[in-house]
Scaffold this motif. Structure first.
Motif, PDB file in Angstrom:
ATOM      1  N   ASP A 320     -87.600 -57.964 -70.677  1.00  0.00           N
ATOM      2  CA  ASP A 320     -87.517 -57.976 -72.240  1.00  0.00           C
ATOM      3  C   ASP A 320     -86.848 -56.530 -72.525  1.00  0.00           C
ATOM      4  OD1 ASP A 320     -88.631 -60.337 -71.867  1.00  0.00           O
ATOM      5  OD2 ASP A 320     -90.730 -59.396 -72.187  1.00  0.00           O
ATOM      6  N   SER A 356     -83.943 -56.608 -82.243  1.00  0.00           N
ATOM      7  CA  SER A 356     -84.831 -57.618 -82.022  1.00  0.00           C
ATOM      8  C   SER A 356     -85.110 -57.627 -80.398  1.00  0.00           C
ATOM      9  CB  SER A 356     -84.079 -58.930 -82.181  1.00  0.00           C
ATOM     10  OG  SER A 356     -82.970 -58.952 -81.443  1.00  0.00           O
ATOM     11  N   ARG A 358     -85.565 -59.052 -76.939  1.00  0.00           N
ATOM     12  CA  ARG A 358     -84.890 -60.183 -76.352  1.00  0.00           C
ATOM     13  C   ARG A 358     -85.497 -60.463 -74.858  1.00  0.00           C
ATOM     14  NH1 ARG A 358     -78.769 -58.668 -78.895  1.00  0.00           N
ATOM     15  NH2 ARG A 358     -79.686 -58.204 -80.770  1.00  0.00           N
ATOM     16  N   PRO A 398     -80.095 -64.521 -74.122  1.00  0.00           N
ATOM     17  CA  PRO A 398     -81.581 -64.242 -74.324  1.00  0.00           C
ATOM     18  C   PRO A 398     -82.150 -64.986 -75.162  1.00  0.00           C
ATOM     19  CG  PRO A 398     -80.308 -62.768 -75.759  1.00  0.00           C
ATOM     20  CD  PRO A 398     -79.235 -63.561 -75.065  1.00  0.00           C
ATOM     21  N   ILE A 400     -84.710 -64.952 -78.395  1.00  0.00           N
ATOM     22  CA  ILE A 400     -85.472 -63.866 -79.048  1.00  0.00           C
ATOM     23  C   ILE A 400     -86.921 -63.899 -79.204  1.00  0.00           C
ATOM     24  CG2 ILE A 400     -85.289 -62.816 -81.739  1.00  0.00           C
ATOM     25  CD1 ILE A 400     -82.381 -62.876 -80.085  1.00  0.00           C
TER      26      ILE A 400
END
Ligand SMILES: CC1=C(/C=C/C(C)=C/C=C/C(C)=C/C=C/C=C(C)/C=C/C=C(C)/C=C/C2=C(C)C[C@@H](O)CC2(C)C)C(C)(C)CCC1
Ligand SMILES: [Fe+2]
Length: 483
Positions: A320, A356, A358, A398, A400
């Motif tokens: 992440d 963000s 991801r 990815p 989100i």
């Protein structure tokens, strides 16, 4: 509030007892040290960028429900030279400095030449890291400065280059449960090659000589840069039980620009370039064999500063990161932008891309006969995919997880392991943060904390004694929060 960014902070080296509203948990004992810029004006000269300011160390000592605060400027060589000259004489990320404007022509020429391969700053303002038994203030150059936990005094300067080939290093190392430190950096042009180096700084053993952790430091893997003159910039990396995750992003350092920056009168920041048409390569390094996996995992162009966590599950590496669609973030930290009033900053802020969180899911193995274009992620509960392409390439898309969070922290006991919670700052288009957030990856819900007249910094999670759950420790803050 805007004046906040212009004023120099006064240091407070003697402990000051904090006034406490509410209650500090009795079990919370120890010292939290934070680092960051505290001085942007020296004599009549000013820095351009928030990341340039002289490092100010802060400590908060928690003792039996009380808190004592101290702060002290890091007495780096940079700080001393600046103070002596009463002006900025050492270049920082966003400000190029020229030592003595009154020098004669020969001295000036000599000074230019000696800056072709510049000696970087030791103004270690980014983080506090542990090597062996000791604490060091860190930045992203080849220098770190040992500090005293108790008094915040500055001790010796360590030059990574004396021990390993490294010109730049991150300020976000990892630690294993045996007390070893792992960091990554870039070695520029050593023996004609530019490479990323992963180093292991071992825990000290009783009776070790001073600096033994550095003399015993080893390069555990070298990753050749795709380009000799344009290595990628990176601010952190990920580590699972068996792998290191390194993202080679199209946000790159231009070595030729770097070598000529001083003559051209531009700052280091201008030597970083964004190549939106390039790919982002994901490298997985096997910690046991020290080899890079041969599959060429990649994703679309992105910029990442902070890895959140990484772990392995059923033959996949999951990691992440907080990522952006462009490189505009560092531009937002120019003081002329931070000093805008809230409304103007908000307008400016919205022209910058928002981060963000991801999640990438990387399958470690796949059936060689599977058709091109197939998603080879076999994990359930994720929308992240990895499409098999020809010539050993795998295109990763990815999932989100969360929007608008930065400065992520976790319960570090769960680093490299499957985990559930992220603590972070909530990004709002205000120059000073006002909210922290707890994100639950399992339920995809977030809890926010804010209070009037509070400007919380990056949250730091401290495990409660005898904690059973991953989030045992945050209940004082997050129990009465709104969803
Ligand atoms: C010398 C040299 C180099 C570099 C030198 C130096 C000194 C580098 C220093 C780098 C530093 C200080 C990096 C710091 C990074 C900090 C980061 C990524 C912080 C991110 C913070 C964010 C996104 C905060 C967002 C916000 C939040 C959370 C709440 C909102 O309310 C406000 C907002 C938007 C600001 C080189 C360029 C690498 C090579 C050449 C030679
Ligand atoms: Fe950081």
């Amino acid at each position: 509030m805007q004046s906040f960014f212009g004023n120099n902070r006064r240091e407070s080296p003697k402990p000051v007892k904090a006034q406490i509203r509410g209650e500090i948990p009795k079990w919370l004992q120890g010292t939290l040290i934070r680092n960051g810029p505290g001085m942007h004006k020296i004599g009549d000269t000013v820095y351009n960028h928030w990341f340039d300011g002289m490092a100010l160390l802060h400590s908060f000592t928690f003792k039996d429900g009380e808190i004592f605060y101290r702060s002290k400027y890091l007495r780096s060589d940079t700080y001393r030279s600046n103070m002596e000259a009463n002006r900025i004489v050492v270049s920082e990320f966003g400000t190029m400095a020229y030592p003595d404007p009154c020098k004669n022509i020969f001295a000036k020429a000599f000074s230019y030449l000696s800056h072709t391969i510049p000696d970087f700053t030791d103004n270690c303002l980014i983080n506090i890291i542990r090597c062996g038994e000791d604490l060091y203030a860190s930045t992203e150059t080849n220098y770190i400065r040992k500090i005293d936990l108790e008094t915040l005094e500055t001790n010796e300067k360590v030059d990574y280059r004396k021990y390993v080939a490294l010109n730049l290093a991150t300020s976000h190392p990892h630690y294993d449960t045996n007390g070893n430190t792992y960091n990554m950096g870039t070695s520029i042009g050593d023996k004609g090659k530019t490479k990323y180096q992963i180093i292991k700084i071992p825990q000290s053993k009783p009776g070790d000589k001073e600096h033994a952790c550095f003399t015993n430091c080893e390069v555990i893997c070298s990753i050749p840069s795709r380009s000799l003159l344009r290595p990628s910039y990176f601010h952190s990396f990920g580590m699972t039980e068996n792998y290191i995750v390194f993202i080679e992003q199209p946000f790159k350092l231009d070595i030729l620009k770097l070598a000529t920056a001083y003559f051209r009168g531009v700052n280091w920041a201008s030597c970083l370039g964004w190549y939106p048409n390039d790919k982002t390569y994901i490298h997985l390094i096997d910690r046991e064999t020290k080899k890079i996996l041969s599959t060429k995992y990649y994703t679309d162009a992105l910029v990442v500063y902070h890895h959140v966590n990484a772990y392995e599950e059923d033959g996949h590496v999951i990691f992440d990161i907080v990522a952006y669609n462009d490189n505009s973030l560092y531009d937002m930290f120019y003081l002329k932008i931070l000093k805008l009033d809230d409304a103007a900053f908000e307008k400016q802020g919205k022209t910058f891309s928002s981060p963000s969180c991801r999640r990438f899911v990387i399958p470690l193995q796949h059936d060689k006969n599977v058709e091109l274009g197939t998603n080879i992620v076999t994990l359930e509960n994720t929308t992240a995919s990895a499409l098999k392409e020809k010539d050993g390439y795998v295109y990763c898309k990815p999932e989100i997880l969360f929007e608008g969070i930065e400065l992520p922290r976790i319960n570090y006991d769960y680093n490299g392991k499957k985990y559930r919670y992220i603590y972070a700052s909530k990004v709002q288009w205000r120059p000073v943060p006002t909210k922290i957030i707890k994100c639950d990856i399992l339920t995809k819900t977030c809890y926010e904390w804010r209070e009037d007249h509070c400007w919380p910094a990056e949250p730091v999670f401290v495990r409660a004694p005898e904690a059973k759950e991953e989030d045992d420790g945050d209940y004082h803050l997050f129990h009465s929060m709104c969803l």
